[in-house]
Design an enzyme around this catalytic site. Structure first.
Site, PDB file in Angstrom:
ATOM      1  N   GLY A 145     109.254 -46.947 -50.943  1.00  0.00           N
ATOM      2  CA  GLY A 145     108.156 -47.303 -51.832  1.00  0.00           C
ATOM      3  C   GLY A 145     107.768 -46.135 -52.716  1.00  0.00           C
ATOM      4  O   GLY A 145     106.847 -45.372 -52.381  1.00  0.00           O
ATOM      5  N   SER A 179     113.974 -51.740 -53.432  1.00  0.00           N
ATOM      6  CA  SER A 179     115.211 -52.344 -52.929  1.00  0.00           C
ATOM      7  C   SER A 179     115.095 -52.692 -51.455  1.00  0.00           C
ATOM      8  O   SER A 179     114.574 -51.902 -50.656  1.00  0.00           O
ATOM      9  CB  SER A 179     116.391 -51.393 -53.143  1.00  0.00           C
ATOM     10  OG  SER A 179     116.608 -51.161 -54.517  1.00  0.00           O
ATOM     11  N   GLU A 262     119.535 -38.603 -52.802  1.00  0.00           N
ATOM     12  CA  GLU A 262     119.727 -39.941 -53.375  1.00  0.00           C
ATOM     13  C   GLU A 262     120.662 -39.925 -54.567  1.00  0.00           C
ATOM     14  O   GLU A 262     121.442 -40.857 -54.779  1.00  0.00           O
ATOM     15  CB  GLU A 262     118.363 -40.521 -53.798  1.00  0.00           C
ATOM     16  CG  GLU A 262     118.466 -41.887 -54.443  1.00  0.00           C
ATOM     17  CD  GLU A 262     117.124 -42.450 -54.869  1.00  0.00           C
ATOM     18  OE1 GLU A 262     117.105 -43.481 -55.547  1.00  0.00           O
ATOM     19  OE2 GLU A 262     116.087 -41.845 -54.509  1.00  0.00           O
ATOM     20  N   ASN A 386     118.356 -41.038 -67.139  1.00  0.00           N
ATOM     21  CA  ASN A 386     119.149 -39.937 -67.695  1.00  0.00           C
ATOM     22  C   ASN A 386     118.294 -38.943 -68.469  1.00  0.00           C
ATOM     23  O   ASN A 386     118.578 -37.745 -68.485  1.00  0.00           O
ATOM     24  CB  ASN A 386     120.256 -40.495 -68.594  1.00  0.00           C
ATOM     25  CG  ASN A 386     121.485 -40.898 -67.793  1.00  0.00           C
ATOM     26  OD1 ASN A 386     121.448 -40.929 -66.562  1.00  0.00           O
ATOM     27  ND2 ASN A 386     122.567 -41.211 -68.477  1.00  0.00           N
TER      28      ASN A 386
END
Length: 403
Positions: A145, A179, A262, A386
């Site tokens: 979260g 997700s 990640e 990006n």
């Protein structure tokens, strides 16, 4: 020809001179062969309608448990915590082969990639004993979260509150793009615990049971028609103080380390690998390789994929040496996710107008080309845009001023 260089892994400890040795050790050769053998006969792969984005759309807890039984979850963790104390390079070999095959690894992905490392570093021994064995077995799922409707790239502007009342935190707020929120048993929550502190210094991390009263999950359907993420609402959710991760109001610094884990994985390069192999075969079968422009574009992507793979293996080598990479992960993710978008674009152009079809007998590769093209914009957004990553490269990698 496979999407990646099949020669194998980097040998640990060979980066001190600035050069990387890509020759695999005998143990790494055997490990890669073992993973391929498992995947070749696993029923989960045969059941998947497509093999792209296995770490996002491939949710299969039975497969997660089979991976756990092989000892391939928590490979890098200390043996005292149930891990194997293997190198990050060995772990990269396993994840690379799974993603190249399109294995459904979403059920174990966050847990193995980043949650486990955070728990090892920041929670109590009691919490480790409670959670780590379940992660290693592949029978627990976490969601993260972080993002909010008005706090994505600027995560420090988050407004979800966690007020400490006695021995409990009372959580109120909303998270989005979460997700696996529909499947998760715990949410690794980032919340503001001191409203008066500067933006980066009043944030903490909590583990929140997803069955706690006051939590509502609403799936979000993306352009592809899938719902692998959702919105999560917290309405006066009570969380025992023992589920504080690390130090109170120290969450920002813990988040930054988690994001380095990640952003550094092979998933940022090979999500479209199964489709890419199919498209090259289709181009050859249709005689498109007679066109020099098509040959040049395919060759350019092949060259870039090898460069990207080198970047990711370099990150794994840095991790294996005991250093946490920072700007190196930003370089790898920026380069590789941009390449993923190039693959999706070229696949659509090679397939022609029919690439717009998402289903039906005329849809190229049963709609996989359309799916890849529609999903491609997400690659350079999820896990850090990006633009943000280029700032990290400029400031932390090149030493350029912030303004």
């Amino acid at each position: 020809m496979r999407f990646s260089i099949s020669a194998g892994a980097i040998t640990p400890g060979k980066i001190s001179s600035g050069l990387v040795d890509f020759r695999p050790t005998p143990e790494q050769v055997a490990l890669r062969a073992e993973v391929r053998a498992l995947l070749k006969g696993d029923p989960a792969l045969a059941a998947r309608p497509f093999r792209e984005d296995g770490w996002i759309a491939g949710f299969d807890l039975d497969f997660s448990r089979r991976v756990g039984a092989r000892g391939w979850i928590g490979m890098t963790w200390p043996k005292a915590q149930g891990g194997r104390e293997r190198s990050y390079l060995d772990r990269l070999i396993v994840t690379e082969e799974m993603l190249l095959a399109g294995a459904p690894v979403a059920g174990l992905w966050f847990d193995d990639r980043q949650i486990g490392a955070s728990l090892l570093a920041h929670v109590t021994d009691e919490q480790r004993r409670e959670l780590l064995p379940r992660i290693i077995r592949g029978d627990i799922v976490f969601c993260v979260g972080m993002s909010e409707p008005n706090a994505g790239s600027d995560l420090a502007s988050l407004t979800t509150r966690a007020r400490l009342v006695g021995d409990e935190f009372v959580v109120t707020g909303q998270k989005i793009w979460t997700s696996f929120a529909m499947h998760a048993e715990y949410c690794y929550l980032v919340a503001r615990t001191d409203a008066e502190a500067p933006a980066h210094k009043g944030i903490s991390e909590l583990l929140v049971p997803m069955n706690a009263p006051g939590i509502t999950v609403r799936p979000i359907k993306d352009m592809v028609g899938e719902s692998h993420f959702g919105e999560v609402f917290f309405d006066e959710v009570r969380v025992p103080r023992r589920w504080l991760i690390g130090g109170l109001n120290n969450g920002w610094y813990q988040i930054m380390q988690q994001l380095d884990f990640e952003r550094s994985g092979i998933e940022r390069l090979v999500s479209n690998a199964p489709l890419w192999d199919e498209i090259k075969r289709a181009a050859r079968a249709r005689g498109l390789l007679a066109d020099a422009r098509v040959r040049q574009e395919i060759a350019s992507i092949e060259i870039a994929s090898r460069a990207g793979r080198g970047m990711i293996y370099n990150v794994a080598a840095i991790l294996s040496s005991g250093r946490v990479p920072n700007h190196e992960t930003a370089v790898a993710k920026t380069f590789c996710t941009s390449l993923e978008q190039r693959i999706a674009d070229l696949a659509a152009r090679i397939a022609g107008p029919a690439s717009q079809l998402t289903a039906g007998s005329r849809a190229p590769l049963a709609g996989r080309v359309a799916r890849s093209f529609l999903y491609a914009p997400a690659y350079t957004i999820q896990g850090g845009t990006n633009n943000i990553l280029r700032n990290i490269i400029a400031q932390r990698g090149l030493g350029l001023p912030a303004k």
